[in-house]
Enzyme design. Sequence first.
Site, PDB file in Angstrom:
ATOM      1  N   GLY A   1       8.922  13.174  -7.649  1.00  0.00           N
ATOM      2  CA  GLY A   1       7.568  12.724  -7.974  1.00  0.00           C
ATOM      3  C   GLY A   1       6.792  12.423  -6.710  1.00  0.00           C
TER       4      GLY A   1
ATOM      5  CB  CYS B   1      13.209  14.219  -4.644  1.00  0.00           C
ATOM      6  SG  CYS B   1      12.165  14.250  -3.225  1.00  0.00           S
ATOM      7  CE1 TYR B   2       8.641   7.287  -6.529  1.00  0.00           C
ATOM      8  CE2 TYR B   2       9.565   7.491  -8.731  1.00  0.00           C
ATOM      9  CZ  TYR B   2       8.819   6.785  -7.807  1.00  0.00           C
ATOM     10  OH  TYR B   2       8.258   5.584  -8.157  1.00  0.00           O
TER      11      TYR B   2
ATOM     12  CG  HIS C   1      12.972  19.174  -4.972  1.00  0.00           C
ATOM     13  ND1 HIS C   1      12.555  18.584  -6.140  1.00  0.00           N
ATOM     14  CD2 HIS C   1      12.305  18.556  -3.981  1.00  0.00           C
ATOM     15  CE1 HIS C   1      11.653  17.653  -5.873  1.00  0.00           C
ATOM     16  NE2 HIS C   1      11.478  17.611  -4.565  1.00  0.00           N
TER      17      HIS C   1
ATOM     18  CD  GLU D   1      14.153  20.361  -8.752  1.00  0.00           C
ATOM     19  OE1 GLU D   1      15.155  20.165  -8.062  1.00  0.00           O
ATOM     20  OE2 GLU D   1      13.212  19.552  -8.822  1.00  0.00           O
TER      21      GLU D   1
ATOM     22  CG  ASP E   1       3.240  33.046 -26.549  1.00  0.00           C
ATOM     23  OD1 ASP E   1       4.277  33.668 -26.239  1.00  0.00           O
ATOM     24  OD2 ASP E   1       2.458  32.552 -25.723  1.00  0.00           O
TER      25      ASP E   1
ATOM     26  CE  LYS F   1       4.500  35.202 -22.776  1.00  0.00           C
ATOM     27  NZ  LYS F   1       3.341  34.960 -23.640  1.00  0.00           N
TER      28      LYS F   1
END
Length: 519
Positions: free
Chosen positions: A57, A84-85, A176, A178, A233, A375
Amino acid sequence: MTQHQRLLIIDFGSQVTQLIARRLRELNVFCEIRPYQTVTEATIQEMAPKAVILSGGPDSVTREGSPRAPQALFDMGLPIFGICYGQQVMMEQLGGKVEAGHHAEYGRAYVSPADGHTKDSIFAGLFEAGNEQVWMSHGDRVTQLAPGFEVIGVSPNAPLAMVADEARKFYAVQFHPEVHHTPNGAKMLENFVKMAGFTGDWTMASYKDEAIRIIREQVGDKKVICGLSGGVDSSVAAVLIHEAIGDQLTCVFVDHGLLRLNEAEEVVTMFRDTYKIPLIHADEADLFLGELEGVSDPEVKRKTIGRLFIDVFQKYANGIEGAEFLAQGTLYPDVIESVSFTGGPSVTIKSHHNVGGLPEKMGLKLVEPLRELFKDEVRALGRELGLPDKFIGRHPFPGPGLAIRCPGEITREKLDILRKADAVYIDQIRKHGLYDEIWQAFAAILPMRTVGVMGDGRTYDYALAIRAVTSVDGMTADTYPFTHEFLGETMTRIINEVKGVNRVFYDLTSKPPGTIELE
Ligand code: XMP
């Protein structure tokens, strides 16, 4: 609500929180992102996650009033991974110390295991080729570990790059895992979820069955209306809902006359004939094109189409007696964006319009069976439902349709030329086997005529732009590098096959500075 094992991601507003969710789903782990403001001890109990991840964050835990996790979380016996945060929150709330950074660290760094820690569970399969590259992005740093924690990984500038309390299965990293730039970050997350006892029970087939059960439960014997655009969608949502409740569903397909060649017929055939879904084809081309006459300002065009779309949809929806639900193809990224961390208004580049934007004032309850999916997962669900690959893999098409590919005034003549030229261009791309490499390709008709010579005669016809971009999410885009041969062949085909065009430009603009659509 899913009955699968679930993981809670508490979002502290990182730009990349969605990537954590994505990585987890790739591991067949079901997860839910909740903004930190909405998470209390009670919400955690109700959700009953098997593990929790605290995201990064933008704030600093050293600032008074900065975001925290509910203190009770740390006593619930759940494995926790802080990023991280999230790492700083863990240290701060568990009795360690964080100081405002003197030197912020951004970008690539290399982590190695702290002495004696190469075999730790979180490290399984890591460090095989030496140090691990990681992506750092933080200002503050932990200066004192919380009791029970030890350092398990270090980097030259971050002596506390990775810390752990193995007994409680608490892990926290300063980088990070991710993002793409931490190539083995997904492996760390995989190790974490395995240790937390996840068995990878989330698959698209089970998702489909469960989504169907939930729709049946929610809707009961009531009627549902679904606004269909012909895009992936709303189509996946419609087919899924139809599988759940059959003819209690009616689709309304608002045809604004700004669709591609044969598109309206294809949508009607597919839904009415192939899937036998009750479908109202609202052919309102005259209304839309009439109101758009003489309009050349892009925002006025977009707003006019958006407004008319809602009017038309409401008119047809009112005719469906007893409808209590409105189905929408809202995706997970849309949900997250609508509860953004800062909530701050960003500059409007374009007023977006799509079938997801129908007004609340219609007084209908929402059915949004895709709101937990990304998606590519919607595409996977579409395949699971038996929708044809060619349909599922179609390039995105914007709600305002060809209107925004016809800069300047829209006329039926121009639309007609554009439809034909676009069809030739897409056919070329498919014939050369390039369609699936491209995020989006289309033709646009330019608001000008140019002089040409064909046969022995002078021509004074429209100029056309063709565009093709690669992109991951439509937010940024690169121009697709066609060969000169391909471009030359395409130009020749378009001019030979489409009357009214005598010049073709290839749009070289990336995004930024351009946008994908011309308006
Ligand atoms: P831009 O032109 O903003 O487009 O770079 C990014 C992506 O969004 C699509 N797009 C829209 N989709 N309603 C939609 O549903 C809209 O009003 C709209 N405008 C643009 C565009 O095709 C690209 O994929």
